[in-house]
Design a protein around this motif. Sequence first.
Motif, PDB file in Angstrom:
ATOM      1  N   CYS A  45       6.031  10.134  11.372  1.00 49.16           N
ATOM      2  CA  CYS A  45       4.759   9.558  10.935  1.00 49.16           C
ATOM      3  C   CYS A  45       5.095   8.318  10.103  1.00 49.16           C
ATOM      4  CB  CYS A  45       3.975  10.590  10.124  1.00 49.16           C
ATOM      5  SG  CYS A  45       2.236  10.149   9.901  1.00 49.16           S
ATOM      6  N   VAL A  46       4.084   7.678   9.584  1.00 50.04           N
ATOM      7  CA  VAL A  46       4.281   6.492   8.758  1.00 50.04           C
ATOM      8  C   VAL A  46       5.168   6.841   7.557  1.00 50.04           C
ATOM      9  CG1 VAL A  46       3.114   4.782   7.337  1.00 50.04           C
ATOM     10  CG2 VAL A  46       2.120   5.490   9.500  1.00 50.04           C
ATOM     11  N   GLU A  47       4.898   7.962   6.934  1.00 48.04           N
ATOM     12  CA  GLU A  47       5.719   8.481   5.831  1.00 48.04           C
ATOM     13  C   GLU A  47       6.077   9.920   6.166  1.00 48.04           C
ATOM     14  OE1 GLU A  47       6.968   6.878   3.321  1.00 48.04           O
ATOM     15  OE2 GLU A  47       5.803   5.030   3.303  1.00 48.04           O
ATOM     16  N   ASN A  48       6.852  10.585   5.302  1.00 49.44           N
ATOM     17  CA  ASN A  48       7.241  11.965   5.578  1.00 49.44           C
ATOM     18  C   ASN A  48       6.050  12.910   5.441  1.00 49.44           C
ATOM     19  OD1 ASN A  48       7.042  12.984   2.827  1.00 49.44           O
ATOM     20  ND2 ASN A  48       8.883  11.807   2.410  1.00 49.44           N
ATOM     21  N   VAL A  49       6.197  14.099   5.986  1.00 48.22           N
ATOM     22  CA  VAL A  49       5.100  15.069   6.066  1.00 48.22           C
ATOM     23  C   VAL A  49       4.574  15.438   4.671  1.00 48.22           C
ATOM     24  CG1 VAL A  49       4.484  17.405   6.805  1.00 48.22           C
ATOM     25  CG2 VAL A  49       5.933  15.989   8.239  1.00 48.22           C
ATOM     26  N   GLN A  55      -0.787  12.540  -0.009  1.00 48.79           N
ATOM     27  CA  GLN A  55      -1.200  11.193  -0.379  1.00 48.79           C
ATOM     28  C   GLN A  55      -1.818  10.358   0.746  1.00 48.79           C
ATOM     29  OE1 GLN A  55      -0.910  10.052  -3.519  1.00 48.79           O
ATOM     30  NE2 GLN A  55      -0.017  11.992  -4.176  1.00 48.79           N
ATOM     31  N   HIS A  56      -2.204  10.983   1.867  1.00 49.76           N
ATOM     32  CA  HIS A  56      -2.667  10.151   2.981  1.00 49.76           C
ATOM     33  C   HIS A  56      -3.939   9.375   2.641  1.00 49.76           C
ATOM     34  CE1 HIS A  56      -5.200  13.653   3.904  1.00 49.76           C
ATOM     35  NE2 HIS A  56      -5.968  12.837   4.570  1.00 49.76           N
ATOM     36  N   ARG A  58      -4.776   8.167  -0.320  1.00 48.13           N
ATOM     37  CA  ARG A  58      -4.369   7.039  -1.162  1.00 48.13           C
ATOM     38  C   ARG A  58      -3.757   5.944  -0.293  1.00 48.13           C
ATOM     39  NH1 ARG A  58       0.156   5.200  -3.458  1.00 48.13           N
ATOM     40  NH2 ARG A  58       1.402   7.023  -2.932  1.00 48.13           N
ATOM     41  N   LEU A  59      -2.919   6.353   0.675  1.00 48.70           N
ATOM     42  CA  LEU A  59      -2.300   5.388   1.578  1.00 48.70           C
ATOM     43  C   LEU A  59      -3.363   4.649   2.397  1.00 48.70           C
ATOM     44  CD1 LEU A  59       0.379   4.277   2.813  1.00 48.70           C
ATOM     45  CD2 LEU A  59       0.105   6.032   4.569  1.00 48.70           C
ATOM     46  N   LEU A  60      -4.343   5.381   2.897  1.00 44.25           N
ATOM     47  CA  LEU A  60      -5.408   4.738   3.676  1.00 44.25           C
ATOM     48  C   LEU A  60      -6.222   3.772   2.828  1.00 44.25           C
ATOM     49  CD1 LEU A  60      -6.607   7.717   5.881  1.00 44.25           C
ATOM     50  CD2 LEU A  60      -5.243   5.744   6.588  1.00 44.25           C
ATOM     51  N   ASN A  61      -6.479   4.122   1.575  1.00 42.17           N
ATOM     52  CA  ASN A  61      -7.188   3.204   0.674  1.00 42.17           C
ATOM     53  C   ASN A  61      -6.363   1.948   0.416  1.00 42.17           C
ATOM     54  OD1 ASN A  61      -9.548   4.677   0.374  1.00 42.17           O
ATOM     55  ND2 ASN A  61      -8.757   5.832  -1.361  1.00 42.17           N
ATOM     56  N   GLU A  62      -5.045   2.117   0.226  1.00 40.02           N
ATOM     57  CA  GLU A  62      -4.177   0.961   0.033  1.00 40.02           C
ATOM     58  C   GLU A  62      -4.151   0.096   1.292  1.00 40.02           C
ATOM     59  OE1 GLU A  62      -0.323   2.329  -1.194  1.00 40.02           O
ATOM     60  OE2 GLU A  62      -1.079   3.095  -3.092  1.00 40.02           O
TER      61      GLU A  62
END
Length: 126
Positions: A45-49, A55-56, A58-62
């Motif tokens: 995935c973009v980052e680890n599981v 934090q997905h 937070r990542l989507l907001n960023e």
Amino acid sequence: MYNAKAVVAGIIIFVVLCTSPFWAAMTGQDYKKTGIVPPGDEKNCVENVTFMRAQHMRLLNEWRDEALRRENRTYITADGKKWTISLQNTCLKCHSNYKDFCQKCHVANSVDPYCWTCHIIPGENK
């Protein structure tokens, strides 16, 4: 005291009702046990599981801020891999079954994300 038994019973009921959310949270569902089957096509995935589970959002907001406000459409991970910042074209490329992936976890955790006010909910895999 004339009604000592009723007062004590009332206090016990009051304490049980006030602490019931804490008891329910301790015995509640775990997001890891929702029956979600991760997509099998992509190995990473973009980052680890662990990060994505916690934090997905937070990542989507960023990503939203980077893409729409700063016009940056490239995300670089810690290991140097580049990803296109796009919910529709990056995330939903693998996680295309909304009902069996996104919705299962969100319902189990009682969250109602606002992603779908702008984005199209993906259909089921055929």
